[in-house]
Design a protein around this motif. Structure first.
Motif, PDB file in Angstrom:
ATOM      1  N   LEU A   1       0.846  -1.189   0.000  1.00 35.79           N
ATOM      2  CA  LEU A   1       0.000   0.000   0.000  1.00 35.79           C
ATOM      3  C   LEU A   1       0.884   1.242   0.000  1.00 35.79           C
ATOM      4  O   LEU A   1       1.726   1.412   0.875  1.00 35.79           O
ATOM      5  N   HIS A   2       0.654   2.093  -0.994  1.00 33.72           N
ATOM      6  CA  HIS A   2       1.479   3.303  -1.136  1.00 33.72           C
ATOM      7  C   HIS A   2       0.595   4.538  -1.016  1.00 33.72           C
ATOM      8  O   HIS A   2      -0.434   4.642  -1.681  1.00 33.72           O
ATOM      9  N   ALA A   3       0.987   5.453  -0.144  1.00 35.80           N
ATOM     10  CA  ALA A   3       0.261   6.715   0.006  1.00 35.80           C
ATOM     11  C   ALA A   3       1.262   7.841   0.220  1.00 35.80           C
ATOM     12  O   ALA A   3       2.341   7.614   0.776  1.00 35.80           O
ATOM     13  N   PRO A   4       0.932   9.055  -0.195  1.00 32.56           N
ATOM     14  CA  PRO A   4       1.843  10.186   0.029  1.00 32.56           C
ATOM     15  C   PRO A   4       1.979  10.493   1.516  1.00 32.56           C
ATOM     16  O   PRO A   4       1.114  10.120   2.330  1.00 32.56           O
ATOM     17  N   VAL A   5       3.052  11.173   1.856  1.00 32.94           N
ATOM     18  CA  VAL A   5       3.373  11.421   3.259  1.00 32.94           C
ATOM     19  C   VAL A   5       2.272  12.222   3.956  1.00 32.94           C
ATOM     20  O   VAL A   5       1.964  11.966   5.126  1.00 32.94           O
ATOM     21  N   ASN A   6       1.647  13.164   3.256  1.00 32.14           N
ATOM     22  CA  ASN A   6       0.592  13.950   3.909  1.00 32.14           C
ATOM     23  C   ASN A   6      -0.606  13.081   4.296  1.00 32.14           C
ATOM     24  O   ASN A   6      -1.244  13.300   5.326  1.00 32.14           O
ATOM     25  N   LYS A   7      -0.909  12.063   3.477  1.00 39.25           N
ATOM     26  CA  LYS A   7      -1.975  11.120   3.811  1.00 39.25           C
ATOM     27  C   LYS A   7      -1.565  10.271   5.020  1.00 39.25           C
ATOM     28  O   LYS A   7      -2.377  10.017   5.926  1.00 39.25           O
ATOM     29  N   LEU A   8      -0.312   9.837   5.053  1.00 40.26           N
ATOM     30  CA  LEU A   8       0.176   9.059   6.194  1.00 40.26           C
ATOM     31  C   LEU A   8       0.074   9.873   7.488  1.00 40.26           C
ATOM     32  O   LEU A   8      -0.373   9.364   8.520  1.00 40.26           O
ATOM     33  N   GLN A   9       0.482  11.125   7.404  1.00 42.60           N
ATOM     34  CA  GLN A   9       0.432  11.974   8.596  1.00 42.60           C
ATOM     35  C   GLN A   9      -1.003  12.180   9.074  1.00 42.60           C
ATOM     36  O   GLN A   9      -1.267  12.182  10.287  1.00 42.60           O
ATOM     37  N   ALA A  10      -1.935  12.334   8.140  1.00 46.51           N
ATOM     38  CA  ALA A  10      -3.346  12.483   8.513  1.00 46.51           C
ATOM     39  C   ALA A  10      -3.849  11.229   9.225  1.00 46.51           C
ATOM     40  O   ALA A  10      -4.571  11.314  10.229  1.00 46.51           O
ATOM     41  N   ASN A  11      -3.460  10.055   8.708  1.00 46.55           N
ATOM     42  CA  ASN A  11      -3.871   8.793   9.342  1.00 46.55           C
ATOM     43  C   ASN A  11      -3.246   8.641  10.726  1.00 46.55           C
ATOM     44  O   ASN A  11      -3.894   8.156  11.665  1.00 46.55           O
ATOM     45  N   ILE A  12      -1.981   9.026  10.843  1.00 45.76           N
ATOM     46  CA  ILE A  12      -1.284   8.937  12.135  1.00 45.76           C
ATOM     47  C   ILE A  12      -1.958   9.836  13.170  1.00 45.76           C
ATOM     48  O   ILE A  12      -2.166   9.440  14.325  1.00 45.76           O
ATOM     49  N   LYS A  13      -2.315  11.048  12.751  1.00 44.60           N
ATOM     50  CA  LYS A  13      -3.016  11.957  13.671  1.00 44.60           C
ATOM     51  C   LYS A  13      -4.360  11.367  14.085  1.00 44.60           C
ATOM     52  O   LYS A  13      -4.755  11.434  15.252  1.00 44.60           O
ATOM     53  N   LYS A  14      -5.050  10.760  13.123  1.00 44.40           N
ATOM     54  CA  LYS A  14      -6.397  10.230  13.381  1.00 44.40           C
ATOM     55  C   LYS A  14      -6.362   9.073  14.383  1.00 44.40           C
ATOM     56  O   LYS A  14      -7.220   8.986  15.262  1.00 44.40           O
ATOM     57  N   ARG A  15      -5.363   8.187  14.260  1.00 44.55           N
ATOM     58  CA  ARG A  15      -5.354   7.044  15.184  1.00 44.55           C
ATOM     59  C   ARG A  15      -4.772   7.413  16.545  1.00 44.55           C
ATOM     60  O   ARG A  15      -4.899   6.657  17.502  1.00 44.55           O
ATOM     61  N   ASN A  16      -4.086   8.550  16.607  1.00 48.80           N
ATOM     62  CA  ASN A  16      -3.789   9.215  17.880  1.00 48.80           C
ATOM     63  C   ASN A  16      -2.979   8.375  18.873  1.00 48.80           C
ATOM     64  O   ASN A  16      -3.277   8.348  20.069  1.00 48.80           O
ATOM     65  N   ARG A  17      -1.931   7.711  18.371  1.00 48.51           N
ATOM     66  CA  ARG A  17      -0.968   7.094  19.292  1.00 48.51           C
ATOM     67  C   ARG A  17       0.017   8.175  19.710  1.00 48.51           C
ATOM     68  O   ARG A  17       0.700   8.749  18.855  1.00 48.51           O
ATOM     69  N   SER A  18       0.111   8.423  20.982  1.00 44.91           N
ATOM     70  CA  SER A  18       0.851   9.594  21.460  1.00 44.91           C
ATOM     71  C   SER A  18       2.300   9.605  20.980  1.00 44.91           C
ATOM     72  O   SER A  18       2.837  10.651  20.587  1.00 44.91           O
ATOM     73  N   TYR A  19       2.955   8.442  20.981  1.00 43.02           N
ATOM     74  CA  TYR A  19       4.376   8.396  20.646  1.00 43.02           C
ATOM     75  C   TYR A  19       4.633   8.610  19.157  1.00 43.02           C
ATOM     76  O   TYR A  19       5.778   8.820  18.747  1.00 43.02           O
ATOM     77  N   GLU A  20       3.590   8.576  18.314  1.00 41.47           N
ATOM     78  CA  GLU A  20       3.766   8.757  16.868  1.00 41.47           C
ATOM     79  C   GLU A  20       3.544  10.194  16.399  1.00 41.47           C
ATOM     80  O   GLU A  20       3.839  10.512  15.245  1.00 41.47           O
ATOM     81  N   GLN A  21       3.028  11.030  17.254  1.00 40.00           N
ATOM     82  CA  GLN A  21       2.517  12.325  16.792  1.00 40.00           C
ATOM     83  C   GLN A  21       3.596  13.285  16.304  1.00 40.00           C
ATOM     84  O   GLN A  21       3.294  14.242  15.585  1.00 40.00           O
ATOM     85  N   ALA A  22       4.845  13.044  16.654  1.00 45.42           N
ATOM     86  CA  ALA A  22       5.916  13.954  16.234  1.00 45.42           C
ATOM     87  C   ALA A  22       6.806  13.344  15.150  1.00 45.42           C
ATOM     88  O   ALA A  22       7.908  13.832  14.900  1.00 45.42           O
ATOM     89  N   ILE A  23       6.346  12.277  14.482  1.00 44.14           N
ATOM     90  CA  ILE A  23       7.166  11.681  13.416  1.00 44.14           C
ATOM     91  C   ILE A  23       7.344  12.687  12.293  1.00 44.14           C
ATOM     92  O   ILE A  23       6.363  13.188  11.738  1.00 44.14           O
ATOM     93  N   PRO A  24       8.577  13.009  11.911  1.00 44.29           N
ATOM     94  CA  PRO A  24       8.783  14.006  10.847  1.00 44.29           C
ATOM     95  C   PRO A  24       8.490  13.444   9.459  1.00 44.29           C
ATOM     96  O   PRO A  24       8.606  12.237   9.215  1.00 44.29           O
TER      97      PRO A  24
END
Length: 210
Positions: free
Chosen positions: A127-150
């Motif tokens: 599964l391939h998605a652009p980084v902005n889509k990945l970041q949106a998904n990461i924010k949505k699932r809201n795992r605290s330790y992932e929120q600052a991934i650059p």
């Protein structure tokens, strides 16, 4: 079902575990999911990558090896298909991004010994998605330790995956998951089911979701 063992892969936040769960239910498949939530080094790594990268990668490799090694020694008489949400090679790719050269060379020696004992999937769904889509998904699932991934980290992981798959001529279907919604859009799942109904030669194939 043509295949006995398939793997769903992709970058952090792309939806591979969600898709693996849905496919396993629809296809009555044995499901092997990566265990990360109880890894004691993961949250520490995101706060201090230089200090915790090596123990993190070693612990992940040990856990993945334990899980996938069991596939060789155990059979489920009621489920002929196995689905995993990670390649064992993921160990090496993340280590390449996270470790300094000397530590990576040591890590690779261990990986090369272990990798020979692991069963390889017959087909990879990437599964391939652009980084902005990945970041949106990461924010949505809201795992605290992932929120600052650059963004750069996600981009490096993406590059590592795609280069490895192409260089090793792995039998893989790349799916453009830019608009993926496997939970709420049955048509997206149907695309994947259609992929799994076909046989492929070694190489890379590409498709998109409606």
């Amino acid at each position: 079902m043509i295949y006995n063992y398939i793997t769903i892969e992709g970058n952090i936040g792309v939806g591979k575990t969600t898709l693996a769960n849905i496919l396993a239910e629809k296809l009555n498949a044995r499901l092997v999911l990566e265990q990360f939530s109880d890894n004691p080094f993961l949250s520490k790594f995101y706060k201090n990558p230089e200090q915790y990268a090596f123990p993190l990668e070693l612990s992940f490799m040990a856990e993945r090896y334990k899980q996938l090694k069991e596939l060789i020694h155990t059979r489920d008489l009621f489920k002929s298909l196995t689905i995993t949400d990670y390649l064992f090679t993921k160990c090496l790719l993340f280590a390449k991004v996270n470790l300094p050269d000397e530590e990576f060379r040591l890590y690779q020696k261990l990986f090369d010994i272990i990798h020979q004992q692991i069963l390889k999937p017959e087909l990879l769904i990437y599964l391939h998605a652009p980084v902005n889509k990945l970041q949106a998904n990461i924010k949505k699932r809201n795992r605290s330790y992932e929120q600052a991934i650059p963004d750069e980290y996600l981009f490096n992981i993406q590059e590592m995956y795609t280069n490895y798959i192409k260089q090793h001529n792995i039998k893989a279907v790349f799916v453009d998951a830019s608009n993926a919604d496997f939970i709420n859009n049955p048509a997206h799942v149907e695309v994947i089911l259609d992929i799994l109904s076909k046989e492929y030669e070694h190489g890379q194939y590409y498709t998109s979701l409606p």
